[in-house]
Scaffold this motif. Sequence first.
Motif, PDB file in Angstrom:
ATOM      1  N   GLU A  83       0.672  -1.351  -0.139  1.00 49.40           N
ATOM      2  CA  GLU A  83       0.020   0.230  -0.144  1.00 49.40           C
ATOM      3  C   GLU A  83       0.752   1.127  -0.034  1.00 49.40           C
ATOM      4  O   GLU A  83       0.500   2.340  -0.432  1.00 49.40           O
ATOM      5  CB  GLU A  83      -0.833   0.081   1.220  1.00 49.40           C
ATOM      6  N   ILE A  84       1.992   1.148   0.714  1.00 47.86           N
ATOM      7  CA  ILE A  84       2.935   2.316   0.680  1.00 47.86           C
ATOM      8  C   ILE A  84       4.394   1.781   0.608  1.00 47.86           C
ATOM      9  O   ILE A  84       4.679   0.574   0.528  1.00 47.86           O
ATOM     10  CB  ILE A  84       2.624   3.041   2.118  1.00 47.86           C
ATOM     11  N   THR A  85       5.155   2.732   0.391  1.00 44.08           N
ATOM     12  CA  THR A  85       6.697   2.638   0.333  1.00 44.08           C
ATOM     13  C   THR A  85       7.355   3.498   1.408  1.00 44.08           C
ATOM     14  O   THR A  85       6.598   4.707   1.279  1.00 44.08           O
ATOM     15  CB  THR A  85       7.560   2.616  -0.843  1.00 44.08           C
ATOM     16  N   ILE A  86       8.311   3.445   1.839  1.00 38.96           N
ATOM     17  CA  ILE A  86       8.848   4.457   2.906  1.00 38.96           C
ATOM     18  C   ILE A  86      10.462   4.404   2.635  1.00 38.96           C
ATOM     19  O   ILE A  86      11.039   3.775   2.454  1.00 38.96           O
ATOM     20  CB  ILE A  86       8.758   4.089   4.035  1.00 38.96           C
ATOM     21  N   GLU A  87      10.698   6.092   2.253  1.00 40.99           N
ATOM     22  CA  GLU A  87      12.169   6.231   2.114  1.00 40.99           C
ATOM     23  C   GLU A  87      12.595   6.825   3.348  1.00 40.99           C
ATOM     24  O   GLU A  87      11.974   8.100   3.577  1.00 40.99           O
ATOM     25  CB  GLU A  87      12.347   7.197   0.987  1.00 40.99           C
ATOM     26  N   THR A  88      13.598   6.450   4.186  1.00 46.47           N
ATOM     27  CA  THR A  88      13.951   7.101   5.536  1.00 46.47           C
ATOM     28  C   THR A  88      15.293   7.801   5.259  1.00 46.47           C
ATOM     29  O   THR A  88      16.088   7.360   4.837  1.00 46.47           O
ATOM     30  CB  THR A  88      13.932   6.035   6.616  1.00 46.47           C
ATOM     31  N   SER A  89      15.392   8.816   5.919  1.00 49.39           N
ATOM     32  CA  SER A  89      16.594   9.579   6.084  1.00 49.39           C
ATOM     33  C   SER A  89      16.959   9.795   7.670  1.00 49.39           C
ATOM     34  O   SER A  89      16.185   9.414   8.457  1.00 49.39           O
ATOM     35  CB  SER A  89      16.732  10.901   5.312  1.00 49.39           C
ATOM     36  N   THR A  90      18.044  10.429   8.028  1.00 53.34           N
ATOM     37  CA  THR A  90      18.354  10.801   9.207  1.00 53.34           C
ATOM     38  C   THR A  90      17.299  11.850   9.919  1.00 53.34           C
ATOM     39  O   THR A  90      17.157  11.744  11.025  1.00 53.34           O
ATOM     40  CB  THR A  90      19.620  11.388   9.526  1.00 53.34           C
ATOM     41  N   LYS A  91      16.798  12.504   9.017  1.00 53.59           N
ATOM     42  CA  LYS A  91      15.785  13.517   9.545  1.00 53.59           C
ATOM     43  C   LYS A  91      14.430  13.272   9.561  1.00 53.59           C
ATOM     44  O   LYS A  91      13.554  13.716  10.361  1.00 53.59           O
ATOM     45  CB  LYS A  91      16.060  15.005   8.683  1.00 53.59           C
ATOM     46  N   ASN A  92      14.052  12.593   8.411  1.00 56.94           N
ATOM     47  CA  ASN A  92      12.558  12.193   8.078  1.00 56.94           C
ATOM     48  C   ASN A  92      12.284  11.406   7.393  1.00 56.94           C
ATOM     49  O   ASN A  92      13.163  10.404   6.753  1.00 56.94           O
ATOM     50  CB  ASN A  92      11.966  13.667   7.558  1.00 56.94           C
ATOM     51  N   SER A  93      11.090  11.055   6.831  1.00 59.18           N
ATOM     52  CA  SER A  93      10.804  10.014   6.178  1.00 59.18           C
ATOM     53  C   SER A  93       9.789  10.603   4.842  1.00 59.18           C
ATOM     54  O   SER A  93       9.064  11.427   5.249  1.00 59.18           O
ATOM     55  CB  SER A  93      10.044   8.740   6.683  1.00 59.18           C
ATOM     56  N   ILE A  94       9.779   9.751   3.588  1.00 55.99           N
ATOM     57  CA  ILE A  94       8.973  10.177   2.427  1.00 55.99           C
ATOM     58  C   ILE A  94       8.241   8.889   2.471  1.00 55.99           C
ATOM     59  O   ILE A  94       8.604   7.688   2.272  1.00 55.99           O
ATOM     60  CB  ILE A  94       9.688  10.658   1.318  1.00 55.99           C
ATOM     61  N   ILE A  95       6.853   9.162   2.694  1.00 55.32           N
ATOM     62  CA  ILE A  95       5.834   7.877   2.493  1.00 55.32           C
ATOM     63  C   ILE A  95       5.254   8.319   1.301  1.00 55.32           C
ATOM     64  O   ILE A  95       4.714   9.337   1.027  1.00 55.32           O
ATOM     65  CB  ILE A  95       5.065   7.990   3.654  1.00 55.32           C
ATOM     66  N   THR A  96       5.259   7.147   0.487  1.00 53.61           N
ATOM     67  CA  THR A  96       4.573   7.052  -0.789  1.00 53.61           C
ATOM     68  C   THR A  96       3.238   6.271  -0.569  1.00 53.61           C
ATOM     69  O   THR A  96       3.524   4.861  -0.649  1.00 53.61           O
ATOM     70  CB  THR A  96       5.583   6.702  -2.042  1.00 53.61           C
ATOM     71  N   ILE A  97       2.302   6.639  -1.239  1.00 57.27           N
ATOM     72  CA  ILE A  97       0.836   5.953  -1.217  1.00 57.27           C
ATOM     73  C   ILE A  97       1.191   5.241  -2.785  1.00 57.27           C
ATOM     74  O   ILE A  97       1.136   6.006  -3.735  1.00 57.27           O
ATOM     75  CB  ILE A  97      -0.218   6.522  -1.084  1.00 57.27           C
ATOM     76  N   VAL A  98       1.236   3.969  -2.777  1.00 62.48           N
ATOM     77  CA  VAL A  98       1.907   3.200  -4.039  1.00 62.48           C
ATOM     78  C   VAL A  98       0.680   3.422  -5.161  1.00 62.48           C
ATOM     79  O   VAL A  98       1.176   3.920  -6.290  1.00 62.48           O
ATOM     80  CB  VAL A  98       2.000   1.764  -3.714  1.00 62.48           C
TER      81      VAL A  98
END
Length: 108
Positions: A83-98
């Motif tokens: 349903e989602i993907t998550i790209e994580t960095s040290t500061k935050n995350s980008i959540i993508t609704i697939v």
Amino acid sequence: MSSAQGWIKLHRSLLEWEWYKDLNTRSLFLHLLIRANFKDNKFQGNTIKRGQLLTGINVLSLETSLSVQQLRTSLKKLKSTNEITIETSTKNSIITIVNYDFYQNSDE
């Protein structure tokens, strides 16, 4: 851009979604749909695309009133069914609704 403006579509077929009866996961997914960009935007030199949101686990916890553990569990479920993907960095995350365009098709 204020995320408090506008509206989202919800189709009744959501009632048949496999996570619908899981209150935490359903609540989180609906929150992600509401918060996701409806068009591409720039933030600090990065493009956050349609169907994505820039966030963090603590911010999501405050916004949804779910504990960090409840969020991690629900995010894991949403990732497991693509349903989602998550790209994580040290500061935050980008959540993508697939399948954001499936949920929020603007052609209808």
